[in-house]
Design a protein around this motif. Structure first.
Motif, PDB file in Angstrom:
ATOM      1  N   UNK A   6      41.672  45.273  42.583  1.00  0.00           N
ATOM      2  CA  UNK A   6      42.321  45.924  41.441  1.00  0.00           C
ATOM      3  C   UNK A   6      41.696  45.462  40.127  1.00  0.00           C
ATOM      4  N   UNK A   7      41.821  46.290  39.106  1.00  0.00           N
ATOM      5  CA  UNK A   7      41.263  45.994  37.785  1.00  0.00           C
ATOM      6  C   UNK A   7      42.406  45.808  36.787  1.00  0.00           C
ATOM      7  N   UNK A   8      42.240  44.852  35.873  1.00  0.00           N
ATOM      8  CA  UNK A   8      43.226  44.591  34.833  1.00  0.00           C
ATOM      9  C   UNK A   8      42.579  44.786  33.465  1.00  0.00           C
ATOM     10  N   UNK A  13      39.268  43.403  23.792  1.00  0.00           N
ATOM     11  CA  UNK A  13      37.910  43.875  24.038  1.00  0.00           C
ATOM     12  C   UNK A  13      37.403  44.714  22.870  1.00  0.00           C
ATOM     13  N   UNK A  14      36.110  44.649  22.656  1.00  0.00           N
ATOM     14  CA  UNK A  14      35.525  45.325  21.508  1.00  0.00           C
ATOM     15  C   UNK A  14      35.694  46.839  21.557  1.00  0.00           C
ATOM     16  N   UNK A  15      35.621  47.416  22.740  1.00  0.00           N
ATOM     17  CA  UNK A  15      35.771  48.873  22.818  1.00  0.00           C
ATOM     18  C   UNK A  15      37.128  49.291  23.371  1.00  0.00           C
ATOM     19  N   UNK A  16      37.999  48.311  23.601  1.00  0.00           N
ATOM     20  CA  UNK A  16      39.358  48.621  24.030  1.00  0.00           C
ATOM     21  C   UNK A  16      39.494  49.085  25.449  1.00  0.00           C
ATOM     22  N   UNK A  17      38.413  49.076  26.234  1.00  0.00           N
ATOM     23  CA  UNK A  17      38.493  49.620  27.588  1.00  0.00           C
ATOM     24  C   UNK A  17      37.823  48.718  28.615  1.00  0.00           C
ATOM     25  N   UNK A  18      37.811  47.417  28.369  1.00  0.00           N
ATOM     26  CA  UNK A  18      37.195  46.480  29.309  1.00  0.00           C
ATOM     27  C   UNK A  18      38.218  46.085  30.366  1.00  0.00           C
ATOM     28  N   UNK A  19      37.819  46.196  31.621  1.00  0.00           N
ATOM     29  CA  UNK A  19      38.678  45.820  32.735  1.00  0.00           C
ATOM     30  C   UNK A  19      38.007  44.733  33.561  1.00  0.00           C
ATOM     31  N   UNK A  20      38.819  43.810  34.066  1.00  0.00           N
ATOM     32  CA  UNK A  20      38.312  42.692  34.852  1.00  0.00           C
ATOM     33  C   UNK A  20      38.776  42.828  36.296  1.00  0.00           C
ATOM     34  N   UNK A  47      31.143  41.219  46.064  1.00  0.00           N
ATOM     35  CA  UNK A  47      31.703  40.701  44.812  1.00  0.00           C
ATOM     36  C   UNK A  47      30.956  41.307  43.626  1.00  0.00           C
ATOM     37  N   UNK A  48      31.715  41.600  42.561  1.00  0.00           N
ATOM     38  CA  UNK A  48      31.103  42.092  41.336  1.00  0.00           C
ATOM     39  C   UNK A  48      31.582  41.313  40.112  1.00  0.00           C
ATOM     40  N   UNK A  77      30.787  42.031  36.341  1.00  0.00           N
ATOM     41  CA  UNK A  77      31.632  41.383  35.331  1.00  0.00           C
ATOM     42  C   UNK A  77      31.298  39.899  35.359  1.00  0.00           C
ATOM     43  N   UNK A  78      30.796  39.385  34.242  1.00  0.00           N
ATOM     44  CA  UNK A  78      30.319  38.006  34.185  1.00  0.00           C
ATOM     45  C   UNK A  78      31.059  37.248  33.085  1.00  0.00           C
ATOM     46  N   UNK A  79      31.613  36.099  33.467  1.00  0.00           N
ATOM     47  CA  UNK A  79      32.326  35.218  32.538  1.00  0.00           C
ATOM     48  C   UNK A  79      31.583  33.899  32.414  1.00  0.00           C
ATOM     49  N   UNK A  80      31.504  33.367  31.187  1.00  0.00           N
ATOM     50  CA  UNK A  80      31.102  31.989  30.994  1.00  0.00           C
ATOM     51  C   UNK A  80      32.056  31.349  29.981  1.00  0.00           C
ATOM     52  N   UNK A  81      31.863  30.033  29.762  1.00  0.00           N
ATOM     53  CA  UNK A  81      32.819  29.277  28.947  1.00  0.00           C
ATOM     54  C   UNK A  81      32.090  28.328  28.016  1.00  0.00           C
TER      55      UNK A  81
END
Length: 284
Positions: A6-8, A13-20, A47-48, A77-81
């Motif tokens: 599922x996507x949340x 988000x900058x364009x208001x339509x980013x889903x994770x 995995x994506x 979808x890539x996250x870093x910290x």
């Protein structure tokens, strides 16, 4: 085939339509020399969503796997910290550029402040820098990790922009219900690190009993519990078979009674550090 997670929707988000995607691969303690192979195995398994961090020192290996995968960038979808030593304004700007270079990306999907370190840094100044990074186009959304309720209120009240995500330790032994409720009120997506209590859940009789009823492993049961609660979860493994096993969550479900039985295991027990104890700007 892509895992049907599922996507949340993310709030800032900058364009208001980013889903994770609700399921991803965690790379904590994946050694730099193994990161490319581990991430490649996860991508092959469908995995994506990949979660890494400057502190993990494996972004370059993650980046090599992403580049070699041939998967379209808009499918990933890539996250870093942000590392603790990079909270200063100029340091943070240099750090995000290094992350993008190592990850071989033009922009990140999500960038988090890794630890609040409220006693030794200025929460608001760090968050303002994150907003600047968001507005620069380097990232699609920004959030935090390990922030407590007062931290979240402080930065949101000061800037008018709430984090899209708070990545916190959650497991059946640390359900974090009050903080998750605040996230719901503020429009913050909850991400769960150490979702399997660093493996301790594997021997829990209540969880094993539910697994026996469903013909599932204890980790699968707990990861499904996270998914049904609405947590974003990214179990970490360096073994191809376990990586694939952890993704087989979407052809079964837990009943309300089973969900309640797992939640009832809460004992406010952490496996990792309490945020108030992490106050170092250089690694010990």
């Amino acid at each position: 085939m892509t895992i049907p997670a599922p996507m949340l929707r993310l709030s800032n988000a900058t364009n208001g339509a980013v889903e994770i995607p609700q399921l991803g691969l965690g790379t904590y303690k994946v050694p730099p020399e193994r990161a490319e192979g581990v991430v490649a195995a996860a991508l092959e398994a469908g995995y994506r969503h990949i979660d890494t961090a400057q502190m993990y020192e494996n972004e370059a290996g993650v980046g090599r796997a992403l580049a070699a995968s041939g998967i379209d960038r808009d499918q990933l979808f890539v996250t870093s910290k942000l590392d603790n030593c990079n909270h200063g304004h100029d340091d943070a700007l240099r750090a995000i550029d290094r992350s993008l270079q190592d990850l071989r990306l033009e922009r990140l999907d999500l960038f988090l402040v890794h630890w609040p370190m409220a006693a030794v840094t200025n929460l608001v100044e760090t968050w303002q820098t994150m907003i600047e990074i968001l507005q620069s186009g380097r990232v699609r959304a920004i959030g935090v990790s390990n922030y407590q309720a007062d931290h979240l209120r402080t930065i949101t009240d000061a800037t008018g922009i709430a984090p899209a995500v708070n990545q916190i330790e959650i497991s059946p032994y640390l359900t974090q219900e009050p903080l998750r409720a605040l996230h719901g009120q503020m429009g913050i997506v909850t991400e769960a690190w150490s979702p399997l209590a660093r493996g301790k859940i594997a021997d829990d009789p209540a969880i094993r009993a539910i697994g026996d009823e469903l013909g599932r492993t204890a980790p699968q049961v707990v990861l499904r519990w996270h998914i049904q609660r609405g947590d974003v979860v990214f179990p970490k493994s360096m073994h191809r078979e376990r990586i694939a096993e952890n993704a087989r969550l979407f052809d079964f479900g837990l009943s309300p009674a089973q969900m309640d039985a797992i939640s009832a295991l809460n004992r406010d027990e952490r496996q990792g550090s309490h945020p108030d104890m992490v106050q170092w700007t250089r690694r010990p």
